[in-house]
Design an enzyme around this catalytic site. Structure first.
Site, PDB file in Angstrom:
ATOM      1  N   GLU A   1       8.304  -8.509   6.925  1.00  0.00           N
ATOM      2  CA  GLU A   1       8.313  -7.094   7.331  1.00  0.00           C
ATOM      3  C   GLU A   1       8.037  -6.208   6.120  1.00  0.00           C
ATOM      4  OE1 GLU A   1       7.737  -4.870   9.231  1.00  0.00           O
ATOM      5  OE2 GLU A   1       9.440  -4.488  10.556  1.00  0.00           O
ATOM      6  N   ASP A   2       7.380  -5.101   6.350  1.00  0.00           N
ATOM      7  CA  ASP A   2       7.071  -4.202   5.228  1.00  0.00           C
ATOM      8  C   ASP A   2       8.226  -3.261   4.918  1.00  0.00           C
ATOM      9  OD1 ASP A   2       6.048  -3.325   7.870  1.00  0.00           O
ATOM     10  OD2 ASP A   2       5.742  -1.429   6.836  1.00  0.00           O
TER      11      ASP A   2
ATOM     12  N   ASP B   1       1.967   2.941   6.455  1.00  0.00           N
ATOM     13  CA  ASP B   1       1.239   4.171   6.761  1.00  0.00           C
ATOM     14  C   ASP B   1       2.159   5.361   6.959  1.00  0.00           C
ATOM     15  OD1 ASP B   1       2.328   3.291   9.314  1.00  0.00           O
ATOM     16  OD2 ASP B   1       1.076   4.853  10.210  1.00  0.00           O
TER      17      ASP B   1
ATOM     18  N   PHE C   1       9.120   9.498   2.961  1.00  0.00           N
ATOM     19  CA  PHE C   1       8.061   8.838   3.725  1.00  0.00           C
ATOM     20  C   PHE C   1       7.314   7.888   2.794  1.00  0.00           C
ATOM     21  CE2 PHE C   1       8.818  12.459   6.480  1.00  0.00           C
ATOM     22  CZ  PHE C   1       8.752  11.873   7.728  1.00  0.00           C
TER      23      PHE C   1
ATOM     24  N   ASP D   1      13.870   0.359   8.297  1.00  0.00           N
ATOM     25  CA  ASP D   1      14.243   1.774   8.267  1.00  0.00           C
ATOM     26  C   ASP D   1      15.533   1.931   9.089  1.00  0.00           C
ATOM     27  OD1 ASP D   1      14.166   4.627   9.056  1.00  0.00           O
ATOM     28  OD2 ASP D   1      12.197   4.666   8.153  1.00  0.00           O
TER      29      ASP D   1
ATOM     30  N   ARG E   1      -2.549   3.272   4.196  1.00  0.00           N
ATOM     31  CA  ARG E   1      -2.229   1.838   4.144  1.00  0.00           C
ATOM     32  C   ARG E   1      -2.954   1.154   2.987  1.00  0.00           C
ATOM     33  NH1 ARG E   1       0.433   0.383   9.020  1.00  0.00           N
ATOM     34  NH2 ARG E   1      -0.288   1.514  10.854  1.00  0.00           N
TER      35      ARG E   1
END
Ligand code: PRP
Length: 177
Positions: A99-100, A159, A152, A103, A165
């Site tokens: 997973e990137d 993204d 963010f 959150d 990205r």
């Protein structure tokens, strides 16, 4: 919003490379000889996955899964669905989710539950970044790259509104929530 917000570097490409190397060493230590199934969550994980697997010099399998996203405003895991599923059999496999960013934790909680029901031999999470300040449900991250602030995050596959990205560094943008 008019124009494009300016990305600011949080972690340079060199820091990202060093961290992906560290994560690859940890994964190699634990999975060499187990023929693991690495499952990336699209789209954000694709850059991380591509770099990570090229540092893993042992037999493994790669899969991707696409989950529906209801945007940052969503607040219940019940709304998440599998949009594009897996072809590989999960039962009995040593599964490592790639997973990137974690959150709120809702996406990964859903996927851990979804995959857990398929009876893998083991199920762990490797996340490039973690934003614990936004967490709504508890998540255990077995292999973690960076902890990031409540901003963010963009770049290296991640993204903001489908932008950024392609950035090689992990950055943040300052935009209205
Ligand atoms: C992002 C990211 C994670 C998820 C994390 O995906 O890639 O999968 O959000 O958020 P959460 O912990 O609050 O659930 P997104 O839905 O933006 O789709 P993308 O990967 O295609 O960018």
């Amino acid at each position: 919003m008019n124009g494009q917000p300016k990305p600011h570097i949080l972690f340079t490409r060199e820091e990202v490379e060093a961290t992906v190397n560290r994560l690859a060493a940890e994964v190699r230590r634990d999975y060499q000889g187990k023929h693991p199934l690495l499952i990336g969550i699209l789209k954000g994980s694709f850059v991380f996955m591509a770099d990570l697997i090229r540092l893993l010099d042992f037999p493994l399998e790669v899969e991707f899964i696409t989950l529906s996203s209801y945007g940052r405003g969503r607040s219940t895991p019940g709304g998440i669905k599998v949009v594009k599923g897996l072809r590989a059999e999960v039962k009995g496999r040593d599964v490592l989710i790639i997973e990137d960013i974690v959150d709120t934790g809702l996406t990964i909680s859903f996927l851990l539950d979804y995959l857990g029901k398929k009876k893998p031999a083991s199920l762990r999470l490797c996340a490039l970044t973690d934003k614990p300040s936004r967490r709504q449900v508890p998540v255990t991250i077995d292999y973690l790259g960076f902890t990031v602030p409540n901003k963010f995050i963009v770049g290296y596959g991640i993204d903001w509104d489908e932008r950024f990205r392609y950035l090689p560094d992990i950055c943040f943008v300052e935009v209205e929530d």
